[in-house]
Design a protein around this motif. Sequence first.
Motif, PDB file in Angstrom:
ATOM      1  N   TYR A  84     -33.253  29.897  31.634  1.00 20.71           N
ATOM      2  CA  TYR A  84     -33.090  30.625  32.891  1.00 20.71           C
ATOM      3  C   TYR A  84     -31.604  30.886  33.085  1.00 20.71           C
ATOM      4  N   ASP A  85     -31.201  32.141  32.959  1.00 15.47           N
ATOM      5  CA  ASP A  85     -29.785  32.505  33.018  1.00 15.47           C
ATOM      6  C   ASP A  85     -29.347  32.683  34.470  1.00 15.47           C
ATOM      7  N   HIS A  86     -29.401  31.602  35.228  1.00 19.71           N
ATOM      8  CA  HIS A  86     -29.018  31.659  36.642  1.00 19.71           C
ATOM      9  C   HIS A  86     -27.501  31.701  36.826  1.00 19.71           C
ATOM     10  N   LEU A  87     -26.749  31.446  35.766  1.00 17.66           N
ATOM     11  CA  LEU A  87     -25.282  31.442  35.855  1.00 17.66           C
ATOM     12  C   LEU A  87     -24.665  32.727  35.308  1.00 17.66           C
ATOM     13  N   ASN A  88     -25.519  33.627  34.822  1.00 16.82           N
ATOM     14  CA  ASN A  88     -25.046  34.890  34.237  1.00 16.82           C
ATOM     15  C   ASN A  88     -24.013  34.659  33.133  1.00 16.82           C
ATOM     16  N   LEU A  89     -24.331  33.735  32.230  1.00 24.24           N
ATOM     17  CA  LEU A  89     -23.401  33.419  31.145  1.00 24.24           C
ATOM     18  C   LEU A  89     -23.458  34.448  30.017  1.00 24.24           C
TER      19      LEU A  89
ATOM     20  N   LEU B  22     -23.137  24.955  27.724  1.00 24.19           N
ATOM     21  CA  LEU B  22     -22.788  26.377  27.647  1.00 24.19           C
ATOM     22  C   LEU B  22     -21.643  26.738  28.595  1.00 24.19           C
ATOM     23  N   GLN B  23     -21.562  26.046  29.722  1.00 25.90           N
ATOM     24  CA  GLN B  23     -20.497  26.312  30.688  1.00 25.90           C
ATOM     25  C   GLN B  23     -19.142  25.778  30.247  1.00 25.90           C
ATOM     26  N   HIS B  24     -19.134  24.618  29.604  1.00 28.68           N
ATOM     27  CA  HIS B  24     -17.868  23.889  29.420  1.00 28.68           C
ATOM     28  C   HIS B  24     -17.408  23.754  27.975  1.00 28.68           C
TER      29      HIS B  24
END
Length: 561
Positions: free
Chosen positions: A9-14, A55-57
């Motif tokens: 679920y790409d809720h962070l628009n990465l 994926l964020q960090h």
Amino acid sequence: MLAKEYVYYDHLNLEIPLQDHIEVVKTPLLGEQCLVTNHPDVPSHLVAPEIDFYLQHSQDSLLDKALNASTLFEARALCYDFSQDSDFSQEVGKNILLVGEEEALSDLKQALKAKGFAVLVVHPSEVAMIEGHLGALHVTLRQEDALHEVDADQMVWFEAPEFALRQSGVLNPEKNDIAQIVEAIEAKTGTHTYKNFITYDPSICQYHERREEVCGKCAEVCPTVAIVKLDDTKHLQFSHIDCHGCGGCISVCPSGAVEYAQMPRRAFYEIAKLYQDKTALIIPRKMGLDALHVSLPQNVLPLGIEGEKFLHEAHLLTLLQESGSSVVFYTDFISKGTGDVISILNQAYEKMYGTKAIYVAMNEAELIQALQEVGPIEGTRHGIQEDGLRKREIFSARLAWAVGEGDYGTIQAGEHVRYGTININEEACTLCLSCVGACNVRALTAHTSDNSLRFDASICTSCGYCEATCPEKDCLSMERGEIALNKGWFGQRIMAKDTLFECVKCGKPFATSKSVNRIAAIMAPLFAGNDTKLKSLYCCGDCKPKVMFEDYLKEREKATL
């Protein structure tokens, strides 16, 4: 087969270009359950928040992120494939016991009654004992010098003592917010579903049905009544509804009799192989990742686990060797068992490789520091086939490989994860093999090829049951404390040896020479003057009655002449 296995679920628009077998969605899927996802809003069997965190960090390239995200999905799927948990349910009715002053609890009592609950208020001094669990509490009350039994589905006890909080059905509100208390009680009313967090193998338990208590660590470290020792029968009683899933019992269990159902050792082994040439950052579920803002160096990959206390020696050394790297463990609490294991491994790695094995980080600052120091350790990557091996045998095989032909001195074992060695007075040992029967971890074994008794210190848990079982005086003693990092400490060594004694009548070997001669020395004075009885001492079980009967017939024949 699930319609969808992996959903991101790409809720962070990465906008990460994930691999094709991972379905990327912009809104949560409704009514369709997948196997693994990164977000709790997506219906799934397992949620892996470490995927978003990575994926964020991570400082990895986009290509490596795509590959490693797939690895993180697969790691969680392996937990599902090998899990040993089951679904349970408990009906929770509306009988509520309030503990406190009647006047102070009057408003709460009325609020509960308005919701259809049956309520009884008792003073704290009246509560003598609490047994059972949520939906089936049995409370012993002390009233006017007599004891009375009361059944309840749930209890509310402000500032409850520790013994009460060990029960799953006791609520200890932090503040007197009546609406919140009623809501919490209603949430558990009806059908309460739960799973087992642990499995148990009594055949290798070092408490189960033993004549003397040499273990019981799992019950001692349990923060609830999920594990209770029944000393009359030497059985363990499990209450899965009371289990928090912390796993502390697993890390202190010397034999591996208790296992973590959500991530069994086989699952952990398969997951560890996915971390080859990567650095693992272990993160328990309770360590919330949303508020954690750290940069993950290249090749550092999080490993999400459920409980925070279950990691033992086989887990951690497997991960160290399969990855070929040191490991970071991010947690705000280290259990007694895991703490001992980390100390043992750090001592060993310092001596063998001159570096630390496990970096423990208890806050964000410590994590940042650990991530700067952790990394590959040259020459440490090693794989073995773990099927059929128990936890101590896995640790022994892996540590023996690391030691090789070297001699790195000794390291100290822990208070809760103990190692030791035995001493045997070979002159006193008759090879009766009572000690072998007492050892359920295969540290003591008998070998018919050379009539020897052998001992492997590297898998001994130093429980001491062999010492308690040995029938000979000053024959077997136990020493606890050290692990020797040299080749001689691993594997079986002969502790005692003897020849077999052959029956003087039929010639069949039936016991060791020492045991026969020792029994004969004790009994011979009692049989003085009776050659038949003396001869029977040197006969096998089949021939002994024959010799005695033949003598009887001879004597009878003489009497008739």
